[in-house]
Enzyme design. Structure first.
Site, PDB file in Angstrom:
ATOM      1  CB  SER A 253      26.020 -19.819  -3.976  1.00 50.71           C
ATOM      2  OG  SER A 253      25.124 -20.903  -3.985  1.00 50.71           O
ATOM      3  CE  LYS A 254      27.392 -16.274 -10.867  1.00 49.31           C
ATOM      4  NZ  LYS A 254      28.631 -16.559 -11.523  1.00 49.31           N
TER       5      LYS A 254
END
Ligand code: GLU
Length: 477
Positions: A253-254
Protein backbone atom coordinates in the site's frame (compact mmCIF):
# COMPACT_ATOMS: atom_id res chain seq x y z
CA UNK A 1 -17.97 -19.19 -27.07
CA UNK A 2 -14.81 -17.18 -26.87
CA UNK A 3 -12.90 -16.43 -23.69
CA UNK A 4 -13.63 -12.85 -22.83
CA UNK A 5 -11.77 -11.30 -19.90
CA UNK A 6 -11.83 -7.78 -18.61
CA UNK A 7 -10.18 -5.21 -16.42
CA UNK A 8 -12.53 -2.73 -14.83
CA UNK A 9 -10.55 0.01 -13.08
CA UNK A 10 -12.16 2.92 -11.29
CA UNK A 11 -10.57 6.23 -12.25
CA UNK A 12 -9.91 7.21 -8.65
CA UNK A 13 -6.17 7.67 -9.16
CA UNK A 14 -3.23 5.95 -10.75
CA UNK A 15 -3.28 2.24 -11.52
CA UNK A 16 -1.59 0.23 -8.75
CA UNK A 17 1.17 -2.26 -9.68
CA UNK A 18 -1.19 -4.99 -8.48
CA UNK A 19 -3.75 -3.67 -10.97
CA UNK A 20 -1.22 -3.82 -13.77
CA UNK A 21 -0.36 -7.40 -12.85
CA UNK A 22 -4.08 -8.19 -13.13
CA UNK A 23 -4.24 -6.46 -16.51
CA UNK A 24 -1.39 -8.69 -17.67
CA UNK A 25 -3.13 -11.88 -16.57
CA UNK A 26 -6.43 -10.95 -18.20
CA UNK A 27 -4.70 -9.82 -21.36
CA UNK A 28 -2.55 -12.94 -21.62
CA UNK A 29 -5.33 -15.39 -20.93
CA UNK A 30 -7.68 -13.85 -23.49
CA UNK A 31 -4.85 -13.98 -26.05
CA UNK A 32 -4.00 -17.55 -25.19
CA UNK A 33 -7.60 -18.63 -25.70
CA UNK A 34 -8.05 -16.58 -28.85
CA UNK A 35 -10.62 -14.40 -27.09
CA UNK A 36 -10.89 -10.72 -26.26
CA UNK A 37 -9.67 -8.56 -23.43
CA UNK A 38 -12.04 -5.72 -22.54
CA UNK A 39 -11.15 -2.51 -20.72
CA UNK A 40 -14.09 -0.95 -18.90
CA UNK A 41 -13.98 2.22 -16.86
CA UNK A 42 -16.03 1.98 -13.67
CA UNK A 43 -16.69 5.60 -12.80
CA UNK A 44 -20.00 5.34 -10.99
CA UNK A 45 -18.60 6.73 -7.75
CA UNK A 46 -18.55 10.30 -8.96
CA UNK A 47 -17.26 11.64 -5.66
CA UNK A 48 -13.99 9.77 -6.00
CA UNK A 49 -13.23 10.65 -9.61
CA UNK A 50 -9.78 12.07 -10.24
CA UNK A 51 -9.51 14.32 -13.30
CA UNK A 52 -7.27 12.82 -15.97
CA UNK A 53 -7.29 9.35 -14.41
CA UNK A 54 -9.22 7.73 -17.29
CA UNK A 55 -6.60 8.87 -19.79
CA UNK A 56 -3.69 8.02 -17.51
CA UNK A 57 -4.92 4.48 -16.84
CA UNK A 58 -5.11 3.82 -20.57
CA UNK A 59 -1.74 5.42 -21.22
CA UNK A 60 0.09 3.48 -18.53
CA UNK A 61 -1.31 0.15 -19.76
CA UNK A 62 0.03 1.00 -23.20
CA UNK A 63 3.35 2.18 -21.76
CA UNK A 64 3.70 -1.28 -20.27
CA UNK A 65 3.29 -2.68 -23.77
CA UNK A 66 -0.22 -4.09 -23.27
CA UNK A 67 -3.45 -3.25 -25.04
CA UNK A 68 -7.14 -4.15 -25.09
CA UNK A 69 -9.46 -5.36 -27.82
CA UNK A 70 -12.49 -3.37 -26.75
CA UNK A 71 -12.56 -0.32 -24.55
CA UNK A 72 -13.30 3.36 -24.10
CA UNK A 73 -11.28 4.76 -26.97
CA UNK A 74 -11.62 1.78 -29.29
CA UNK A 75 -15.27 1.02 -28.90
CA UNK A 76 -16.55 -2.45 -29.68
CA UNK A 77 -19.75 -4.45 -29.95
CA UNK A 78 -20.85 -3.64 -26.40
CA UNK A 79 -20.01 0.04 -26.25
CA UNK A 80 -19.92 2.36 -24.47
CA UNK A 81 -17.22 1.01 -22.13
CA UNK A 82 -17.47 3.84 -19.62
CA UNK A 83 -20.11 3.19 -17.00
CA UNK A 84 -21.22 6.80 -16.56
CA UNK A 85 -22.36 6.61 -20.18
CA UNK A 86 -24.56 3.59 -19.49
CA UNK A 87 -26.78 4.91 -16.72
CA UNK A 88 -30.04 4.18 -18.57
CA UNK A 89 -29.07 0.52 -18.86
CA UNK A 90 -28.54 0.10 -15.12
CA UNK A 91 -31.75 1.93 -14.31
CA UNK A 92 -33.70 -0.37 -16.62
CA UNK A 93 -32.19 -3.49 -15.05
CA UNK A 94 -32.81 -2.23 -11.51
CA UNK A 95 -36.46 -1.58 -12.43
CA UNK A 96 -36.66 -5.00 -13.98
CA UNK A 97 -35.63 -6.57 -10.68
CA UNK A 98 -38.30 -4.55 -8.90
CA UNK A 99 -40.90 -5.81 -11.38
CA UNK A 100 -39.78 -9.35 -10.74
CA UNK A 101 -40.01 -8.96 -6.99
CA UNK A 102 -36.26 -9.27 -6.54
CA UNK A 103 -35.67 -5.66 -5.53
CA UNK A 104 -37.57 -2.84 -3.86
CA UNK A 105 -37.74 0.89 -3.47
CA UNK A 106 -36.39 2.31 -0.25
CA UNK A 107 -37.19 5.81 0.91
CA UNK A 108 -35.30 5.81 4.21
CA UNK A 109 -33.43 9.03 4.86
CA UNK A 110 -29.70 9.05 5.48
CA UNK A 111 -30.41 10.25 9.03
CA UNK A 112 -32.59 7.22 9.72
CA UNK A 113 -29.95 4.88 8.29
CA UNK A 114 -27.22 6.53 10.35
CA UNK A 115 -29.26 6.14 13.53
CA UNK A 116 -29.93 2.51 12.65
CA UNK A 117 -26.23 1.83 12.14
CA UNK A 118 -25.41 3.49 15.43
CA UNK A 119 -27.89 1.35 17.29
CA UNK A 120 -26.63 -1.83 15.64
CA UNK A 121 -23.09 -0.87 16.56
CA UNK A 122 -24.09 -0.33 20.17
CA UNK A 123 -25.82 -3.74 20.18
CA UNK A 124 -22.74 -5.36 18.59
CA UNK A 125 -24.72 -6.36 15.56
CA UNK A 126 -23.40 -6.25 11.99
CA UNK A 127 -24.66 -3.21 10.06
CA UNK A 128 -27.64 -4.23 8.00
CA UNK A 129 -30.66 -2.52 6.53
CA UNK A 130 -33.74 -3.43 8.62
CA UNK A 131 -36.06 -3.76 5.59
CA UNK A 132 -38.48 -1.14 6.73
CA UNK A 133 -39.36 -0.29 3.10
CA UNK A 134 -39.62 -3.90 1.93
CA UNK A 135 -43.26 -4.05 2.91
CA UNK A 136 -44.51 -0.86 1.30
CA UNK A 137 -47.44 -1.55 -1.01
CA UNK A 138 -47.17 -0.60 -4.69
CA UNK A 139 -49.68 2.17 -4.02
CA UNK A 140 -47.59 3.59 -1.17
CA UNK A 141 -44.49 3.47 -3.35
CA UNK A 142 -46.28 5.21 -6.19
CA UNK A 143 -47.55 7.89 -3.87
CA UNK A 144 -44.12 8.58 -2.38
CA UNK A 145 -42.52 8.82 -5.80
CA UNK A 146 -45.23 11.21 -6.95
CA UNK A 147 -44.59 13.31 -3.85
CA UNK A 148 -41.01 13.62 -5.08
CA UNK A 149 -39.49 11.60 -2.24
CA UNK A 150 -35.93 10.47 -2.85
CA UNK A 151 -35.42 6.74 -3.18
CA UNK A 152 -32.87 4.05 -3.82
CA UNK A 153 -33.46 0.55 -5.13
CA UNK A 154 -32.29 -2.31 -2.93
CA UNK A 155 -31.78 -5.98 -3.69
CA UNK A 156 -34.17 -8.24 -1.83
CA UNK A 157 -31.72 -10.79 -0.55
CA UNK A 158 -33.40 -14.18 0.00
CA UNK A 159 -33.61 -15.36 3.59
CA UNK A 160 -31.37 -18.05 4.94
CA UNK A 161 -30.17 -19.57 1.72
CA UNK A 162 -26.91 -21.43 1.41
CA UNK A 163 -25.24 -20.08 -1.67
CA UNK A 164 -21.93 -20.99 -3.18
CA UNK A 165 -19.69 -20.18 -6.06
CA UNK A 166 -16.52 -21.72 -7.23
CA UNK A 167 -13.38 -19.70 -7.45
CA UNK A 168 -10.83 -20.93 -9.96
CA UNK A 169 -7.96 -20.26 -7.58
CA UNK A 170 -9.56 -20.86 -4.19
CA UNK A 171 -12.09 -23.54 -4.90
CA UNK A 172 -15.64 -23.64 -3.62
CA UNK A 173 -16.76 -20.76 -1.42
CA UNK A 174 -20.04 -21.04 0.47
CA UNK A 175 -21.96 -18.41 2.38
CA UNK A 176 -25.37 -17.92 3.92
CA UNK A 177 -27.53 -15.24 2.35
CA UNK A 178 -28.38 -13.97 5.84
CA UNK A 179 -24.86 -12.55 5.98
CA UNK A 180 -25.61 -10.29 3.04
CA UNK A 181 -27.24 -6.92 3.41
CA UNK A 182 -30.08 -5.77 1.16
CA UNK A 183 -27.54 -3.79 -0.77
CA UNK A 184 -28.34 -0.66 -2.70
CA UNK A 185 -28.35 -1.25 -6.46
CA UNK A 186 -29.41 2.16 -7.67
CA UNK A 187 -28.60 5.33 -5.77
CA UNK A 188 -30.93 8.29 -5.38
CA UNK A 189 -29.00 10.26 -8.01
CA UNK A 190 -29.78 7.58 -10.58
CA UNK A 191 -26.26 6.15 -10.55
CA UNK A 192 -25.83 2.43 -10.00
CA UNK A 193 -23.63 1.10 -7.24
CA UNK A 194 -20.52 -0.85 -8.17
CA UNK A 195 -22.32 -4.15 -7.47
CA UNK A 196 -25.16 -3.59 -9.90
CA UNK A 197 -23.02 -2.04 -12.61
CA UNK A 198 -20.33 -4.70 -12.50
CA UNK A 199 -22.81 -7.56 -12.76
CA UNK A 200 -24.92 -5.96 -15.49
CA UNK A 201 -21.86 -5.09 -17.55
CA UNK A 202 -20.05 -8.39 -17.12
CA UNK A 203 -23.25 -10.06 -18.27
CA UNK A 204 -24.01 -7.76 -21.20
CA UNK A 205 -20.40 -7.69 -22.33
CA UNK A 206 -20.32 -11.50 -22.32
CA UNK A 207 -17.41 -11.69 -19.90
CA UNK A 208 -16.48 -15.32 -19.36
CA UNK A 209 -13.90 -14.89 -16.66
CA UNK A 210 -13.84 -12.30 -13.90
CA UNK A 211 -10.21 -12.29 -12.83
CA UNK A 212 -9.58 -9.58 -10.25
CA UNK A 213 -7.68 -8.82 -7.06
CA UNK A 214 -8.83 -10.82 -4.07
CA UNK A 215 -9.78 -7.67 -2.19
CA UNK A 216 -13.02 -8.06 -4.18
CA UNK A 217 -13.78 -11.53 -2.91
CA UNK A 218 -15.96 -10.16 -0.11
CA UNK A 219 -18.14 -8.46 -2.75
CA UNK A 220 -18.60 -11.65 -4.74
CA UNK A 221 -21.49 -13.06 -2.64
CA UNK A 222 -23.43 -9.89 -3.48
CA UNK A 223 -22.68 -10.41 -7.15
CA UNK A 224 -23.64 -14.07 -6.99
CA UNK A 225 -27.01 -13.14 -5.46
CA UNK A 226 -27.51 -10.64 -8.25
CA UNK A 227 -26.75 -13.24 -10.91
CA UNK A 228 -29.36 -15.45 -9.24
CA UNK A 229 -31.88 -12.61 -9.08
CA UNK A 230 -31.47 -11.91 -12.78
CA UNK A 231 -31.33 -15.60 -13.56
CA UNK A 232 -28.14 -15.10 -15.52
CA UNK A 233 -25.29 -17.59 -15.90
CA UNK A 234 -22.27 -16.72 -13.79
CA UNK A 235 -18.81 -16.05 -15.17
CA UNK A 236 -15.82 -17.97 -13.86
CA UNK A 237 -14.46 -16.11 -10.83
CA UNK A 238 -10.71 -16.05 -10.26
CA UNK A 239 -9.53 -13.95 -7.33
CA UNK A 240 -5.85 -13.22 -7.63
CA UNK A 241 -3.84 -12.87 -4.39
CA UNK A 242 -2.68 -9.35 -3.55
CA UNK A 243 0.98 -8.39 -3.30
CA UNK A 244 2.55 -7.96 0.10
CA UNK A 245 4.93 -5.11 0.85
CA UNK A 246 8.60 -5.80 0.00
CA UNK A 247 9.28 -6.33 3.72
CA UNK A 248 6.65 -9.08 3.72
CA UNK A 249 4.38 -7.20 6.09
CA UNK A 250 0.88 -6.33 5.02
CA UNK A 251 -0.83 -5.65 1.77
CA UNK A 252 1.25 -3.50 -0.56
CA UNK A 253 0.00 0.00 0.00
CA UNK A 254 0.88 3.64 -0.39
CA UNK A 255 1.98 3.95 3.18
CA UNK A 256 5.19 2.04 2.46
CA UNK A 257 6.23 3.86 -0.69
CA UNK A 258 4.90 4.51 -4.12
CA UNK A 259 2.84 1.71 -5.56
CA UNK A 260 1.52 3.07 -8.81
CA UNK A 261 2.44 1.22 -11.97
CA UNK A 262 3.64 4.53 -13.41
CA UNK A 263 6.07 5.19 -10.56
CA UNK A 264 8.07 2.07 -11.43
CA UNK A 265 8.58 3.27 -15.00
CA UNK A 266 9.57 6.67 -13.60
CA UNK A 267 12.23 4.98 -11.51
CA UNK A 268 13.68 3.35 -14.58
CA UNK A 269 12.30 -0.16 -14.43
CA UNK A 270 11.77 -1.43 -17.96
CA UNK A 271 8.18 -2.37 -18.78
CA UNK A 272 9.29 -5.78 -20.07
CA UNK A 273 11.12 -6.45 -16.79
CA UNK A 274 8.04 -5.41 -14.83
CA UNK A 275 5.83 -7.74 -16.88
CA UNK A 276 8.25 -10.62 -16.41
CA UNK A 277 8.26 -9.90 -12.68
CA UNK A 278 4.44 -9.94 -12.55
CA UNK A 279 4.44 -13.24 -14.45
CA UNK A 280 6.51 -15.09 -11.87
CA UNK A 281 4.85 -13.65 -8.77
CA UNK A 282 2.57 -16.47 -7.69
CA UNK A 283 2.95 -18.57 -10.81
CA UNK A 284 5.71 -20.43 -12.60
CA UNK A 285 5.91 -22.27 -15.89
CA UNK A 286 6.24 -26.05 -15.86
CA UNK A 287 10.04 -25.92 -16.11
CA UNK A 288 10.26 -23.29 -13.33
CA UNK A 289 12.29 -20.85 -15.44
CA UNK A 290 12.08 -17.23 -14.38
CA UNK A 291 12.77 -15.39 -17.60
CA UNK A 292 9.83 -15.42 -20.00
CA UNK A 293 8.83 -13.33 -22.96
CA UNK A 294 5.27 -12.11 -23.22
CA UNK A 295 4.65 -14.57 -26.06
CA UNK A 296 5.87 -17.49 -23.96
CA UNK A 297 3.74 -16.38 -21.05
CA UNK A 298 0.67 -16.19 -23.27
CA UNK A 299 1.35 -19.77 -24.38
CA UNK A 300 1.97 -21.17 -20.92
CA UNK A 301 -0.06 -19.17 -18.41
CA UNK A 302 -3.19 -20.69 -16.92
CA UNK A 303 -4.96 -18.82 -14.11
CA UNK A 304 -5.99 -22.15 -12.60
CA UNK A 305 -2.31 -22.66 -11.67
CA UNK A 306 -2.02 -19.42 -9.70
CA UNK A 307 -0.92 -19.85 -6.12
CA UNK A 308 -3.71 -18.80 -3.74
CA UNK A 309 -1.23 -17.35 -1.21
CA UNK A 310 -0.19 -13.72 -1.24
CA UNK A 311 3.23 -13.05 -2.65
CA UNK A 312 5.86 -10.60 -1.49
CA UNK A 313 6.69 -7.86 -3.97
CA UNK A 314 10.35 -8.76 -3.85
CA UNK A 315 12.26 -5.68 -4.97
CA UNK A 316 15.58 -7.55 -5.00
CA UNK A 317 14.21 -9.94 -7.56
CA UNK A 318 12.78 -7.05 -9.56
CA UNK A 319 16.18 -5.33 -9.56
CA UNK A 320 17.81 -8.54 -10.70
CA UNK A 321 15.32 -8.94 -13.55
CA UNK A 322 15.65 -5.31 -14.55
CA UNK A 323 19.43 -5.68 -14.78
CA UNK A 324 18.99 -8.69 -17.03
CA UNK A 325 16.62 -6.80 -19.32
CA UNK A 326 18.86 -3.74 -19.42
CA UNK A 327 21.77 -5.92 -20.49
CA UNK A 328 19.69 -7.43 -23.25
CA UNK A 329 19.19 -4.03 -24.88
CA UNK A 330 21.36 -3.02 -27.82
CA UNK A 331 23.50 0.08 -27.15
CA UNK A 332 21.16 2.10 -29.34
CA UNK A 333 17.99 1.10 -27.60
CA UNK A 334 19.61 1.51 -24.18
CA UNK A 335 20.56 5.02 -25.26
CA UNK A 336 17.00 5.64 -26.38
CA UNK A 337 15.49 4.32 -23.14
CA UNK A 338 17.94 6.34 -21.07
CA UNK A 339 16.99 9.62 -22.68
CA UNK A 340 14.47 10.74 -20.02
CA UNK A 341 16.99 9.93 -17.28
CA UNK A 342 19.94 11.92 -18.61
CA UNK A 343 20.53 15.04 -16.54
CA UNK A 344 20.64 18.39 -18.31
CA UNK A 345 24.32 18.96 -17.47
CA UNK A 346 25.44 15.62 -18.89
CA UNK A 347 28.10 16.11 -21.62
CA UNK A 348 26.28 14.61 -24.59
CA UNK A 349 29.47 14.29 -26.64
CA UNK A 350 30.89 11.86 -24.11
CA UNK A 351 27.87 9.59 -23.94
CA UNK A 352 29.36 6.79 -26.05
CA UNK A 353 32.54 6.82 -24.01
CA UNK A 354 30.84 6.80 -20.62
CA UNK A 355 28.00 4.35 -21.28
CA UNK A 356 30.12 1.18 -21.68
CA UNK A 357 31.89 2.04 -18.44
CA UNK A 358 28.73 2.10 -16.35
CA UNK A 359 26.18 -0.03 -18.18
CA UNK A 360 27.12 -3.21 -16.28
CA UNK A 361 26.25 -1.48 -13.03
CA UNK A 362 22.90 -0.06 -14.12
CA UNK A 363 20.13 -1.69 -12.12
CA UNK A 364 17.52 0.90 -12.96
CA UNK A 365 17.70 3.54 -15.66
CA UNK A 366 17.31 6.20 -12.98
CA UNK A 367 20.69 5.09 -11.54
CA UNK A 368 22.35 6.72 -14.52
CA UNK A 369 22.89 10.07 -12.81
CA UNK A 370 24.26 8.51 -9.64
CA UNK A 371 26.69 6.39 -11.67
CA UNK A 372 27.94 9.21 -13.87
CA UNK A 373 27.65 12.48 -11.96
CA UNK A 374 31.37 12.80 -11.14
CA UNK A 375 32.21 12.90 -14.83
CA UNK A 376 30.56 16.28 -15.18
CA UNK A 377 30.21 17.66 -11.66
CA UNK A 378 33.06 18.62 -9.44
CA UNK A 379 33.55 16.31 -6.50
CA UNK A 380 35.30 17.19 -3.26
CA UNK A 381 36.86 13.98 -2.02
CA UNK A 382 36.51 13.16 1.64
CA UNK A 383 39.73 14.10 3.45
CA UNK A 384 39.76 11.11 5.75
CA UNK A 385 39.46 8.72 2.85
CA UNK A 386 42.21 10.54 0.96
CA UNK A 387 44.63 10.30 3.85
CA UNK A 388 43.73 6.72 4.66
CA UNK A 389 46.35 5.95 7.36
CA UNK A 390 49.09 7.97 5.64
CA UNK A 391 49.95 11.61 6.29
CA UNK A 392 48.90 14.79 4.50
CA UNK A 393 52.49 15.34 3.48
CA UNK A 394 52.82 11.96 1.82
CA UNK A 395 49.52 12.29 0.02
CA UNK A 396 50.35 15.80 -1.17
CA UNK A 397 53.73 14.58 -2.46
CA UNK A 398 52.13 11.68 -4.27
CA UNK A 399 49.65 13.98 -5.94
CA UNK A 400 52.30 16.52 -6.80
CA UNK A 401 54.52 13.91 -8.44
CA UNK A 402 51.55 12.53 -10.36
CA UNK A 403 50.66 15.99 -11.61
CA UNK A 404 54.15 16.65 -12.90
CA UNK A 405 54.29 13.29 -14.70
CA UNK A 406 50.88 13.61 -16.25
CA UNK A 407 51.57 17.17 -17.37
CA UNK A 408 54.17 15.73 -19.66
CA UNK A 409 51.91 13.02 -21.02
CA UNK A 410 50.93 13.92 -24.58
CA UNK A 411 48.74 11.04 -25.53
CA UNK A 412 45.73 11.27 -23.20
CA UNK A 413 44.44 7.75 -23.75
CA UNK A 414 43.43 4.92 -21.47
CA UNK A 415 46.54 2.82 -22.15
CA UNK A 416 48.99 5.71 -22.07
CA UNK A 417 47.59 6.95 -18.77
CA UNK A 418 47.86 3.45 -17.35
CA UNK A 419 51.44 3.11 -18.49
CA UNK A 420 52.37 6.41 -16.93
CA UNK A 421 50.65 5.78 -13.60
CA UNK A 422 52.11 2.30 -13.23
CA UNK A 423 55.50 3.72 -14.00
CA UNK A 424 55.17 6.30 -11.26
CA UNK A 425 54.02 3.71 -8.78
CA UNK A 426 56.91 1.36 -9.51
CA UNK A 427 59.65 3.99 -9.60
CA UNK A 428 58.41 5.66 -6.43
CA UNK A 429 57.86 2.30 -4.82
CA UNK A 430 54.43 3.34 -3.49
CA UNK A 431 51.95 0.87 -2.25
CA UNK A 432 49.78 0.13 -5.27
CA UNK A 433 46.43 -0.22 -3.56
CA UNK A 434 46.77 2.94 -1.54
CA UNK A 435 48.05 4.98 -4.49
CA UNK A 436 45.37 3.85 -6.95
CA UNK A 437 42.61 4.49 -4.42
CA UNK A 438 44.04 7.94 -3.80
CA UNK A 439 43.85 8.74 -7.51
CA UNK A 440 40.35 7.31 -7.81
CA UNK A 441 39.15 9.45 -4.91
CA UNK A 442 40.96 12.53 -6.11
CA UNK A 443 39.50 12.33 -9.62
CA UNK A 444 35.99 11.09 -8.90
CA UNK A 445 35.35 11.62 -5.21
CA UNK A 446 34.07 8.02 -5.12
CA UNK A 447 35.48 4.79 -3.77
CA UNK A 448 33.79 2.63 -6.37
CA UNK A 449 34.02 3.56 -10.00
CA UNK A 450 34.62 1.87 -13.33
CA UNK A 451 38.29 0.98 -14.11
CA UNK A 452 40.52 3.86 -13.08
CA UNK A 453 42.42 4.55 -16.29
CA UNK A 454 39.40 4.36 -18.58
CA UNK A 455 37.64 6.67 -16.17
CA UNK A 456 40.49 9.17 -16.19
CA UNK A 457 40.56 9.07 -19.98
CA UNK A 458 36.98 10.32 -20.15
CA UNK A 459 38.03 13.65 -18.62
CA UNK A 460 40.11 16.27 -20.35
CA UNK A 461 43.65 16.14 -19.10
CA UNK A 462 43.32 19.65 -17.69
CA UNK A 463 40.33 18.65 -15.60
CA UNK A 464 42.18 15.64 -14.16
CA UNK A 465 45.12 17.85 -13.23
CA UNK A 466 42.75 20.35 -11.64
CA UNK A 467 41.09 17.65 -9.55
CA UNK A 468 44.46 16.26 -8.43
CA UNK A 469 45.42 19.77 -7.42
CA UNK A 470 42.12 20.19 -5.55
CA UNK A 471 42.70 16.91 -3.70
CA UNK A 472 46.17 18.09 -2.71
CA UNK A 473 44.69 21.26 -1.18
CA UNK A 474 42.15 19.19 0.71
CA UNK A 475 44.89 16.90 2.03
CA UNK A 476 46.91 19.85 3.25
CA UNK A 477 44.12 21.76 5.01
N1 GLU B 1 -14.08 -1.05 -10.29
C1 GLU B 1 -13.43 -2.04 -9.50
C2 GLU B 1 -12.01 -1.55 -9.24
O1 GLU B 1 -11.84 -0.41 -9.03
C3 GLU B 1 -13.44 -3.34 -10.25
C4 GLU B 1 -13.46 -4.54 -9.42
C5 GLU B 1 -13.75 -5.71 -10.30
O2 GLU B 1 -12.86 -6.04 -11.09
O3 GLU B 1 -14.85 -6.21 -10.25
O4 GLU B 1 -11.06 -2.26 -9.25
Amino acid sequence: MSMRTRMAPSPTGELHVGGMATVLKNYAYAKKMGGQFVLRIEDTDQQRLVPGAVEEIQQVIRDYGLDWDEGPDKGGPYEPYIQSQRLGTYQAYAEELVQRGQAYYCFCSSERLAALRKKQQADHQPPKYDRRCLHLTPAEVKHKIEQGEQYVIRLKVPDNQVVSFSDLIRGKITFNSNQVDDQILLKSDGYPTYHLAVVVDDHLMQIKMVMRGDEWISSTPKHVLLYHAFDWPMPIFAHVPVFLNPDGKGKMSKRKGTVSARSFLDRGYLPEAMLNFFMILGWSPADQREILTLEEYIQEFDPADLNPNSVVFDLKKLDWLNGIYIRKLSPDSLKHRLRPFIPADFPAAKFDQILPLISERLVKLADFEQLTHYFYRNQQPDRKLLLNKTTPKIVAAQLETTISWLEKLENWQDKAIEHSIRNIQVTQNWQKKQYFMLLRLAVTGEKYTPPLFATMAVFDKREVLRRLQQAKQIALI
